[in-house]
Scaffold this active site. Structure first.
Site, PDB file in Angstrom:
ATOM      1  N   HIS A 128     -10.175   1.174   1.248  1.00 36.01           N
ATOM      2  CA  HIS A 128      -9.768   2.517   1.687  1.00 36.01           C
ATOM      3  C   HIS A 128     -10.960   3.448   1.860  1.00 36.01           C
ATOM      4  CE1 HIS A 128      -5.430   2.531   1.923  1.00 36.01           C
ATOM      5  NE2 HIS A 128      -5.315   1.963   0.729  1.00 36.01           N
ATOM      6  N   HIS A 144      -8.899  -3.676  -2.752  1.00 34.26           N
ATOM      7  CA  HIS A 144      -7.950  -2.971  -1.889  1.00 34.26           C
ATOM      8  C   HIS A 144      -8.315  -1.485  -1.809  1.00 34.26           C
ATOM      9  CE1 HIS A 144      -3.778  -2.229  -0.268  1.00 34.26           C
ATOM     10  NE2 HIS A 144      -4.101  -1.018  -0.695  1.00 34.26           N
ATOM     11  N   GLU A 145      -8.566  -0.863  -2.951  1.00 38.61           N
ATOM     12  CA  GLU A 145      -8.911   0.553  -2.973  1.00 38.61           C
ATOM     13  C   GLU A 145     -10.296   0.799  -2.379  1.00 38.61           C
ATOM     14  OE1 GLU A 145      -6.529   2.543  -3.402  1.00 38.61           O
ATOM     15  OE2 GLU A 145      -5.199   0.983  -4.180  1.00 38.61           O
ATOM     16  N   CYS A 176       0.844  -1.185   0.000  1.00 42.30           N
ATOM     17  CA  CYS A 176       0.000   0.000   0.000  1.00 42.30           C
ATOM     18  C   CYS A 176       0.880   1.236   0.000  1.00 42.30           C
ATOM     19  CB  CYS A 176      -0.891  -0.016   1.238  1.00 42.30           C
ATOM     20  SG  CYS A 176      -2.019   1.376   1.367  1.00 42.30           S
TER      21      CYS A 176
END
Length: 180
Positions: free
Chosen positions: A138, A134-135, A92
C-alpha cells in the site's frame, strides 16, 4: 476518531508516499485514528494511504498467531525476501467483499521505526510476513490485485468496478472515488 477507508479506484492508493518524521504535523493523532479505524473495521492491517494520507506508515494487528503482533511501522523498508513462497487468501479493507489467492515470500526482514521513532530490524515469517507485505505494498502504491495473474484480474474486473462505484457497502465507513 474513526476515519473512512478509501475505496479501490481512488488515486491516493496508487500515489508515492512520503517519509515521515517527528515533525510530521498531526502524526500522533493519525496513528491513534488509524488504530481506531482498524479496530472498527475488524482488519489485520491498515496503511496510511487507505485513510487518504500518503505517508510511509502502516499498522499490523495480527492476533491469530501464538505471539500476537500489534505494531505501527513508520518509514519501513523491506531489506530481504525469502526465495521460499506461500500462497494464501488475502482481502483488503479498501476492496471489501473480495478475496483472492496471493503468492508472497514466506519470510521477510524489514527495517522500520516504531511510533517513538526507535529503529528496528526484524525478521517475520508466516502470516505476520504476509500482512506486513500487503500493507507495505500500500505505501508503495500497489494492491494485492496487482500480484494476480492477468486472467484472475480480468475475472475480478466487474467486482472491482462495483467496489469503486460504491455498490458494495461494508460495515465500516468508506470513501469512494468521485464519479465522473
Amino acid at each position: 476518531m474513526i476515519r473512512p477507508i478509501i475505496a479501490y479506484g481512488s488515486p491516493v492508493l496508487r500515489e508515492a508516499t512520503q517519509q515521515i518524521s517527528r515533525d510530521t504535523p498531526g502524526l500522533a493523532q493519525l496513528i491513534a485514528d488509524m488504530w481506531h479505524t482498524l479496530d472498527n473495521a475488524g482488519g489485520v492491517g491498515l496503511a496510511a494511504p487507505q485513510v487518504n494520507v500518503p505517508v510511509r506508515l502502516f499498522l499490523v494487528d495480527n492476533r491469530l498467531e501464538d505471539a500476537p503482533l500489534r505494531q505501527a511501522f513508520l518509514n519501513p523498508l523491506i531489506i530481504m525476501r525469502s526465495a521460499a513462497v506461500s500462497t494464501d487468501e488475502e482481502g483488503c479493507l479498501s476492496i471489501p467483499g473480495l478475496t483472492a489467492m496471493v503468492t508472497r515470500p514466506e519470510t521477510i526482514t524489514i527495517r522500520y521505526e516504531d511510533a517513538s521513532f526507535q529503529e528496528h530490524t526484524r525478521t517475520f515469517s508466516g502470516m505476520d510476513a504476509r500482512i506486513i507485505q500487503h500493507e507495505y505494498d500500500h505505501i508503495e502504491g500497489r494492491l494485492y490485485t496487482d500480484l494476480l495473474s492477468p486472467l484472475s484480474r480480468t475475472l475480478l474486473k466487474h467486482k472491482l468496478r462495483a467496489v469503486s462505484k460504491g455498490r458494495f457497502r461494508p460495515g465500516y465507513p468508506m470513501q469512494f472515488p468521485l464519479r465522473s
